[in-house]
Design a protein around this motif. Sequence first.
Motif, short mmCIF file in Angstrom:
data_model
loop_
_atom_site.label_atom_id
_atom_site.label_comp_id
_atom_site.label_asym_id
_atom_site.label_seq_id
_atom_site.Cartn_x
_atom_site.Cartn_y
_atom_site.Cartn_z
N MET A 237 -7.43 -59.63 -49.91
CA MET A 237 -6.54 -59.43 -48.80
C MET A 237 -5.64 -58.23 -49.11
SD MET A 237 -4.07 -62.23 -46.91
CE MET A 237 -5.17 -63.54 -47.30
N GLU A 238 -5.54 -57.31 -48.18
CA GLU A 238 -4.77 -56.10 -48.40
C GLU A 238 -3.28 -56.34 -48.19
OE1 GLU A 238 -6.16 -52.58 -46.49
OE2 GLU A 238 -8.26 -53.17 -46.75
N LYS A 239 -2.48 -55.45 -48.78
CA LYS A 239 -1.03 -55.59 -48.72
C LYS A 239 -0.52 -55.61 -47.28
CE LYS A 239 3.26 -53.71 -50.41
NZ LYS A 239 3.92 -53.02 -51.47
N LYS A 240 -1.05 -54.76 -46.44
CA LYS A 240 -0.61 -54.68 -45.05
C LYS A 240 -0.88 -56.01 -44.32
CE LYS A 240 -0.45 -51.48 -41.25
NZ LYS A 240 0.52 -50.46 -41.40
N GLU A 241 -2.06 -56.58 -44.57
CA GLU A 241 -2.42 -57.85 -43.96
C GLU A 241 -1.48 -58.96 -44.42
OE1 GLU A 241 -6.41 -60.68 -43.56
OE2 GLU A 241 -6.49 -58.82 -44.71
N ILE A 242 -1.15 -58.96 -45.71
CA ILE A 242 -0.23 -59.96 -46.26
C ILE A 242 1.14 -59.80 -45.63
CG2 ILE A 242 0.98 -60.69 -48.36
CD1 ILE A 242 -1.65 -60.04 -49.86
N GLU A 243 1.60 -58.56 -45.50
CA GLU A 243 2.91 -58.31 -44.90
C GLU A 243 2.97 -58.82 -43.46
OE1 GLU A 243 5.51 -57.32 -46.60
OE2 GLU A 243 4.30 -57.05 -48.40
N LEU A 244 1.88 -58.66 -42.70
CA LEU A 244 1.83 -59.16 -41.33
C LEU A 244 1.89 -60.69 -41.30
CD1 LEU A 244 -0.84 -56.78 -39.74
CD2 LEU A 244 1.62 -56.82 -39.26
N LEU A 245 1.15 -61.31 -42.22
CA LEU A 245 1.20 -62.77 -42.32
C LEU A 245 2.61 -63.25 -42.67
CD1 LEU A 245 -2.09 -63.58 -44.27
CD2 LEU A 245 -1.56 -64.25 -41.93
N LEU A 246 3.24 -62.59 -43.62
CA LEU A 246 4.58 -62.99 -44.04
C LEU A 246 5.58 -62.84 -42.91
CD1 LEU A 246 4.65 -61.49 -47.65
CD2 LEU A 246 4.31 -63.87 -46.97
N GLN A 247 5.44 -61.80 -42.12
CA GLN A 247 6.33 -61.61 -40.98
C GLN A 247 6.14 -62.72 -39.96
OE1 GLN A 247 8.80 -59.35 -41.04
NE2 GLN A 247 9.49 -60.48 -39.26
N ALA A 248 4.90 -63.09 -39.72
CA ALA A 248 4.61 -64.20 -38.80
C ALA A 248 5.20 -65.51 -39.32
CB ALA A 248 3.11 -64.32 -38.58
N ILE A 249 5.11 -65.72 -40.62
CA ILE A 249 5.68 -66.94 -41.22
C ILE A 249 7.19 -66.94 -41.07
CG2 ILE A 249 5.98 -68.19 -43.39
CD1 ILE A 249 3.19 -66.97 -44.21
N LYS A 250 7.81 -65.80 -41.32
CA LYS A 250 9.27 -65.70 -41.17
C LYS A 250 9.69 -65.96 -39.73
CE LYS A 250 10.20 -62.55 -45.01
NZ LYS A 250 10.67 -61.21 -45.40
N ASN A 251 8.80 -65.64 -38.79
CA ASN A 251 9.09 -65.88 -37.37
C ASN A 251 8.74 -67.30 -36.94
OD1 ASN A 251 10.02 -63.26 -37.05
ND2 ASN A 251 8.02 -62.48 -36.44
N GLY A 252 8.34 -68.15 -37.88
CA GLY A 252 8.13 -69.56 -37.58
C GLY A 252 6.70 -70.03 -37.51
N SER A 253 5.73 -69.20 -37.81
CA SER A 253 4.32 -69.61 -37.75
C SER A 253 3.89 -70.22 -39.08
CB SER A 253 3.44 -68.40 -37.40
OG SER A 253 2.10 -68.78 -37.41
N LEU A 254 4.07 -71.52 -39.18
CA LEU A 254 3.72 -72.24 -40.41
C LEU A 254 2.22 -72.18 -40.69
CD1 LEU A 254 4.62 -74.02 -42.76
CD2 LEU A 254 4.47 -75.98 -41.24
N GLU A 255 1.40 -72.11 -39.65
CA GLU A 255 -0.05 -72.07 -39.81
C GLU A 255 -0.49 -70.85 -40.64
OE1 GLU A 255 1.30 -72.12 -36.54
OE2 GLU A 255 1.35 -74.30 -36.60
N GLN A 256 0.24 -69.76 -40.52
CA GLN A 256 -0.11 -68.55 -41.26
C GLN A 256 0.07 -68.74 -42.76
OE1 GLN A 256 -1.54 -65.93 -39.70
NE2 GLN A 256 -1.39 -67.20 -37.88
N PHE A 257 0.97 -69.65 -43.13
CA PHE A 257 1.19 -69.89 -44.56
C PHE A 257 -0.03 -70.54 -45.20
CE2 PHE A 257 3.32 -71.63 -48.37
CZ PHE A 257 3.83 -70.43 -48.86
N GLU A 258 -0.81 -71.25 -44.41
CA GLU A 258 -2.04 -71.84 -44.93
C GLU A 258 -3.00 -70.77 -45.44
OE1 GLU A 258 -3.91 -74.66 -42.29
OE2 GLU A 258 -1.95 -75.50 -41.74
N ILE A 259 -3.02 -69.63 -44.76
CA ILE A 259 -3.87 -68.51 -45.19
C ILE A 259 -3.38 -67.99 -46.54
CG2 ILE A 259 -4.64 -66.17 -44.62
CD1 ILE A 259 -4.29 -67.00 -41.63
N ILE A 260 -2.07 -67.88 -46.68
CA ILE A 260 -1.47 -67.45 -47.96
C ILE A 260 -1.85 -68.45 -49.05
CG2 ILE A 260 0.72 -67.11 -49.18
CD1 ILE A 260 0.20 -64.83 -47.25
N ILE A 261 -1.72 -69.74 -48.75
CA ILE A 261 -2.05 -70.77 -49.73
C ILE A 261 -3.51 -70.66 -50.15
CG2 ILE A 261 -2.37 -73.27 -50.05
CD1 ILE A 261 0.15 -73.65 -48.33
N ASP A 262 -4.40 -70.55 -49.18
CA ASP A 262 -5.83 -70.45 -49.48
C ASP A 262 -6.14 -69.25 -50.36
OD1 ASP A 262 -6.37 -72.72 -48.03
OD2 ASP A 262 -7.01 -71.64 -46.22
#
Length: 188
Positions: A1-26
């Motif tokens: 997973m590229e840094k830019k993709e991770i940053e987008l996921l993290l921003q979504a998580i900070k905005n309340g999308s808990l589902e995106q954290f599952e991708i980080i966990i995986d």
Amino acid sequence: MEKKEIELLLQAIKNGSLEQFEIIIDHYQKPIFTYCYHMLSHHQEAEVAVQEVLLHAYEHLEQYTTALSFSTWLYRIAHNYCVNVLKRRKLSRWLPFLYKQDHGGSVKEHSDRPNREESLERIWNRLSAEERTLVFWRVLEEKEYEEIAELLDKPPEALRNQFERVLKKCKRYLPTMEGVAANGQKSV
């Protein structure tokens, strides 16, 4: 997973999308487990460590800045967690009436392993947490000193010198260390 993709996921998580954290966990669960297992030499403790590290990361996500890669930030959390577990273990040897020692599920379960593997395990246990971290990332993960320097907040050259000292220390305990070249790369 590229840094830019991770940053987008993290921003979504900070905005309340808990589902995106599952991708980080995986994505990070297995590498963090591997690191914690090598640090703690105990399967169950490593599993607990992964859960604690990822929970801590989620709860303190607002503290993450892009100055470090997210991976480095997670490994730093894992490193600190494992160091604390190792300190508690050390303390438990001195204060057995306050702590229960758990030897179940340890790496030492197998009594039929070759003598050489047991020697390597004894050497590994003699290394400090920081030395284990350095060896783990340099040899097993094949990371450059610059990457390790970010995690440990030390100059790369100091880490290079420390790694050489750790190799010498290991060679004193085991005269023939096959599989590790002098520069820290895996030999074939």
